[in-house]
Design a protein around this motif. Sequence first.
Motif, PDB file in Angstrom:
ATOM      1  N   LEU A  59      21.049  88.808  13.794  1.00  0.00           N
ATOM      2  CA  LEU A  59      20.620  87.854  12.778  1.00  0.00           C
ATOM      3  C   LEU A  59      19.155  88.092  12.439  1.00  0.00           C
ATOM      4  CD1 LEU A  59      22.237  84.640  14.343  1.00  0.00           C
ATOM      5  CD2 LEU A  59      23.061  85.866  12.320  1.00  0.00           C
ATOM      6  N   ASP A  60      18.822  88.056  11.149  1.00  0.00           N
ATOM      7  CA  ASP A  60      17.441  88.236  10.692  1.00  0.00           C
ATOM      8  C   ASP A  60      16.645  86.978  11.051  1.00  0.00           C
ATOM      9  OD1 ASP A  60      15.046  88.521   9.336  1.00  0.00           O
ATOM     10  OD2 ASP A  60      15.962  89.311   7.520  1.00  0.00           O
ATOM     11  N   HIS A 105      22.330  83.832   5.739  1.00  0.00           N
ATOM     12  CA  HIS A 105      23.248  84.833   6.292  1.00  0.00           C
ATOM     13  C   HIS A 105      24.675  84.597   5.788  1.00  0.00           C
ATOM     14  CE1 HIS A 105      19.900  85.256   9.195  1.00  0.00           C
ATOM     15  NE2 HIS A 105      20.369  86.484   9.380  1.00  0.00           N
TER      16      HIS A 105
END
Length: 347
Positions: free
Chosen positions: A104-105, A113
């Motif tokens: 996950l960013d 997302h």
Amino acid sequence: MAETILHVKNLHTTFFSHHKKIEAIRGVDLDVYDGDFLAVVGESGSGKSVTMKSVMGLLPKNAECTADELVFDGKDLLKMSEKERRQMCGGQIAMIFQDPMTSLDPLQTIGFHLREVLKRHRGLRGKEADAEAIRVLAQVGIPSPEQRLNEYPHEFSGGMRQRVLIAMALSCQPKLLIADEPTTALDVTIQAQILELLHRLRDELGMSVVLITHDLGVVANLCNRVAVMYGGLIMEQGEVDDIYYRPQHPYTRALLGAVPNPKGHREGRLVAIPGSAPSLANPPAGCPFSPRCDFAHEACSQAMPEFIAYGGERRARCTLTGAELDAKEAAANAEAGKTSTEVKELA
């Protein structure tokens, strides 16, 4: 028998690095059925993740993948363009990776997302995408999903981040979900919750699940079939009860011998498997497990053993039948017991 949703025949995957050729997958045949919950188990480096990433087309540029057949839901993946395969493997086939934090960013919200996935694979935008994102977050057990859409990954626990990844995969409405070590770095209680969630979602949504794991202990009450991998090959596969209670390959027996009994009343001690996995830069000609096998003989190191069929999907790649292994194991145990008695008498 249920319909075959994924058919893999003679899969080979090779990595090229610094003038070396690493044969990570050396001829895997695998079927996944509609509604299946298949566990692919084995030690680290056995080829579990690479097999499924080869199916997904998620290999690096230095990898080469070939197969005689690679069919998903009646469609030949080998004949698809890169764009078509990418759309298929991310929509109808979804994959959950090991580490939810690096997947996950950290600079983007959970809502971002999910919206990106919904836009790419289902064409949803705006309020429609938000409503679906909230629905899948609730489906995987995340409380207050409307509020949590606007939060960042660091505001979620490890277990909750893993649920977000599952929600992202489910938002594509896949027919096949591949879970690659989904409980890595989670505590035991959260591991059980994540695995139970996967089982519940499989039942509710009617999708097939492939669980990649090194731990035979987590799949006993979860999966219906097991494929045991070692050295880039499938060594044994069958129904979960057959694998657990009637293993026909020495490697499967060794893995089961190293599984702790949570009830604390197993016979004998846990037995570590001696030695280490073979180098796939120079794979052995014979059975890759033979250098570590208590029952290996000359033929094992000379040529790759063929599969012995035990009916249905049940098969094991060994020069000895299960009955022959039983006899050798009983003789070894009797000799060990005799030696132990002699030592006690001398003492």
